[in-house]
Design an enzyme around this catalytic site. Structure first.
Site, PDB file in Angstrom:
ATOM      1  N   PHE A  29       0.864  -1.186   0.000  1.00 37.52           N
ATOM      2  CA  PHE A  29       0.000   0.000   0.000  1.00 37.52           C
ATOM      3  C   PHE A  29       0.896   1.230   0.000  1.00 37.52           C
ATOM      4  CE2 PHE A  29      -2.343   3.556   1.676  1.00 37.52           C
ATOM      5  CZ  PHE A  29      -3.580   3.439   1.055  1.00 37.52           C
ATOM      6  N   ASP A  83       9.401   2.415   1.124  1.00 39.33           N
ATOM      7  CA  ASP A  83       8.281   3.195   1.635  1.00 39.33           C
ATOM      8  C   ASP A  83       8.265   3.055   3.153  1.00 39.33           C
ATOM      9  OD1 ASP A  83       5.869   4.159   2.535  1.00 39.33           O
ATOM     10  OD2 ASP A  83       4.691   3.333   0.880  1.00 39.33           O
ATOM     11  N   LYS A 143       3.617  10.569   7.772  1.00 41.01           N
ATOM     12  CA  LYS A 143       2.933  10.208   9.027  1.00 41.01           C
ATOM     13  C   LYS A 143       3.472  10.966  10.249  1.00 41.01           C
ATOM     14  CE  LYS A 143       0.624   6.104   7.569  1.00 41.01           C
ATOM     15  NZ  LYS A 143      -0.820   6.216   7.432  1.00 41.01           N
TER      16      LYS A 143
HETATM   17  C1  LIG Z   1       3.125   2.504   3.683  1.00 39.37           C
HETATM   18  C2  LIG Z   1       2.289   3.672   3.287  1.00 39.37           C
HETATM   19  N1  LIG Z   1       2.643   4.413   2.225  1.00 39.37           N
HETATM   20  C3  LIG Z   1       1.934   5.469   1.823  1.00 39.37           C
HETATM   21  C4  LIG Z   1       0.793   5.852   2.500  1.00 39.37           C
HETATM   22  C5  LIG Z   1       0.013   7.043   2.032  1.00 39.37           C
HETATM   23  O1  LIG Z   1       0.178   8.098   2.948  1.00 39.37           O
HETATM   24  P1  LIG Z   1      -0.874   9.301   2.983  1.00 39.37           P
HETATM   25  O2  LIG Z   1      -2.139   8.758   3.548  1.00 39.37           O
HETATM   26  O3  LIG Z   1      -0.210  10.325   3.895  1.00 39.37           O
HETATM   27  O4  LIG Z   1      -1.016   9.814   1.597  1.00 39.37           O
HETATM   28  C6  LIG Z   1       0.375   5.125   3.611  1.00 39.37           C
HETATM   29  C7  LIG Z   1      -0.848   5.473   4.345  1.00 39.37           C
HETATM   30  O5  LIG Z   1      -1.385   4.737   5.118  1.00 39.37           O
HETATM   31  C8  LIG Z   1       1.148   4.004   4.025  1.00 39.37           C
HETATM   32  O6  LIG Z   1       0.805   3.256   5.073  1.00 39.37           O
END
Ligand SMILES: Cc1ncc(COP(=O)(O)O)c(C=O)c1O
Length: 386
Positions: free
Chosen positions: A133, A218, A247
Site C-alpha cells: 500500500f 516506503d 505520518k
Molecule cells: C506505507 C504507506 N505508504 C503510503 C501511505 C500514504 O500516505 P498518505 O495517507 O499520507 O497519503 C500510507 C498510508 O497509510 C502508508 O501506510
C-alpha cells in the site's frame, strides 16, 4: 455539542469517502483520547501512524506556537532558518548520506520518489509488491496492489508490475534493464502487518544493483521509531536509494519527504515541487518531533514495548487467532474471521484499534503508551477473542 449532533453534521456535509466509527474525538493526551461526552479511550490507532509522539506533546505545542507567531508561509523560492535547521538535523539522523525533498503527505512522497526514479534512470518500469500500500494519488495508486483501491480509477499509470512480497525469485524475474525502481515497505502495514523476512531487503538490493534499478523503501508507516529503530531499514544493513517518509514526521502535522541518497546528487531545477513543501511551521514541528524521538528514545521504547506486547499476545493462544506478527509497535493479529466486529467490541470497551485488510487487527499506539495501558488492551483482547 454531543457526539450524535457532531456526527450528523459531518454526515450531512462530507462526500462520504470514509466509513466512520460512531465516536467524535475532541481531545488527546499521550496515548489517551476523549470523545465529545468526556469518555476516555486508549488509542491504538495512533493517528493511523501519525501520532508516534503521543497526543498534545508539550514540545510540539511549544514549537508550533512559537513558529506560528513568527512565520508560517515561506515557499521554497526563498531560504528559511527553520528549514535549514531541520534539514541538517534530519540528515544527521539518517542511516546514509542524503539530500531531502520536503512535501506534505505519504502519497506525495511516493509520487515524488517514483518521478525521481524515472528522472534518474531514464527507465519507465516500477516493480512493487502484492499487498503493498503506497497511497491513493495516481502514481502511488499504480504501485498499490489491492484491486478495491485501483479498479474504479483505471486506467492507472502504465509500466507498473506487482510481485509477491518476500519472494526474491519473483523479484529477480520481474526486474530488468527497463526497471527504474523496486518499491517496497520494510513491513507491509495496510497489507496485513507483514514484516520483511531476514535477507529480503538485502536480496532486493542485490537484484536492483545487478539490473541498475533503484531501491525505494516506503517508510511512511514504519518510519520515525515505529518498528524499534528510527527507520525500519536500519534493522538490516541495507542502504536504499530513496526513503519515502510522512505520518509521524512532524508529530502529527501533515508533512512528507523523499530522502535521496547523496550519490544521486541534485535533480534538475523545476522538475518537481509543491507550494507547502519545506513550510517553516512544519519544519519547526518536525524538528521538535525529531528531538523528542531522539531525547526520549522513542525507537527504543517501541522495541521494548513491542517485544513485550508480542509476547503477551502470543501467550493468549486464542483459537480465533491465526497468527500474531509485527515489529516494534506495529503489531497485527490475523484472525480466522473478519476483524470489524472485534474492532467494534474493543471500541465499546474503550480501546481504539485498526484493521489491516479484512481479517487483521492492527495495533498502532503512540510509542509513549505505558505498560498499564498495554496490559488493559491485552486483557480486553483476551476477553473478546475467548
Ligand atoms: C506505507 C504507506 N505508504 C503510503 C501511505 C500514504 O500516505 P498518505 O495517507 O499520507 O497519503 C500510507 C498510508 O497509510 C502508508 O501506510
Amino acid at each position: 455539542m454531543q457526539n450524535t449532533e457532531l456526527i450528523s453534521i459531518e454526515q450531512r456535509y462530507e462526500v462520504g469517502l470514509y466509513p466512520k466509527r460512531p465516536v467524535t474525538i475532541v481531545q488527546g493526551r499521550g496515548a489517551h483520547l476523549w470523545d465529545a461526552e468526556g469518555r476516555m479511550f486508549i488509542d491504538c490507532v495512533g493517528g493511523q501512524g501519525a501520532a508516534n509522539l503521543g497526543h498534545s506533546h508539550p514540545a510540539l505545542i511549544a514549537a508550533v506556537q512559537d513558529q506560528a507567531a513568527r512565520l508560517i508561509s515561506c515557499p521554497e523560492i526563498f531560504h528559511n532558518d527553520q528549514r535549514a535547521a531541520y534539514l541538517e538535523a534530519l540528515a544527521a539522523a539518517l542511516p546514509f548520506p542524503a539530500r531531502i525533498f520536503l512535501c506534505n503527505s505519504g502519497a506525495e512522497a511516493i509520487e515524488a520518489s517514483l518521478k525521481f526514479a524515472r528522472l534518474l534512470t531514464g527507465r519507465p518500469r516500477i516493480v512493487a509488491t502484492m499487498r503493498g500500500f503506497h497511497g491513493r494519488t495516481f502514481g502511488a495508486l499504480s504501485a498499490t496492489w489491492d484491486a478495491k483501491y485501483r479498479k474504479p480509477f483505471m486506467p492507472l499509470v502504465p509500466e507498473f508490475a506487482h510481485v509477491p512480497y518476500n519472494n526474491l525469485e519473483a523479484l529477480a524475474e520481474a526486474v530488468n534493464a527497463q526497471t527504474a525502481a523496486v518499491l517496497l515497505e520494510p513491513v507491509q502495514g495496510e497489507g496485513g502487518v507483514r514484516p520483511a523476512d531476514a535477507g529480503y531487503l538485502e536480496g532486493a538490493r542485490r537484484i536492483c544493483d545487478e539490473q541498475g534499478a533503484l531501491l525505494l523503501l516506503d517508510e511512511v508507516q514504519t518510519g520515525f521509531g515505529r518498528t524499534g529503530k528510527l527507520f525500519a531499514v536500519e534493522h538490516s544493513g541495507v542502504i536504499p536509494d530513496m526513503l519515502a517518509l510522512a505520518k509521524s514526521m512532524a508529530g502529527g502535522l501533515p508533512m512528507g519527504a523523499v530522502v535521496l541518497h547523496e550519490r544521486h546528487g541534485t535533480l534538475p531545477g523545476g522538475a518537481h515541487g509543491t507550494t507547502f513543501g519545506g513550510n517553516p511551521l512544519l519544519c519547526a514541528a518536525a524538528h521538535a518531533a525529531l528531538r523528542v524521538m531522539q531525547d526520549d528514545d522513542l525507537p527504543g521504547q517501541a522495541a521494548e514495548k513491542g517485544t513485550w506486547l508480542l509476547e503477551r499476545l502470543h501467550a493468549l493462544a486464542s483459537p480465533q487467532v491465526r497468527e500474531v506478527r509485527g515489529q516494534g509497535l506495529l503489531v497485527g493479529l490475523e484472525l480466522k474471521q473478519r476483524v470489524q466486529p472485534y474492532l467494534s467490541a474493543l471500541l465499546e470497551r474503550g480501546v481504539l484499534a485498526l484493521p489491516a485488510g479484512p481479517n487483521v487487527l492492527r495495533l498502532l499506539p503512540p510509542l509513549v503508551i505505558d505498560y498499564a495501558d498495554l496490559e488493559t488492551v491485552v486483557v480486553h483482547l483476551a476477553e473478546i477473542l475467548r
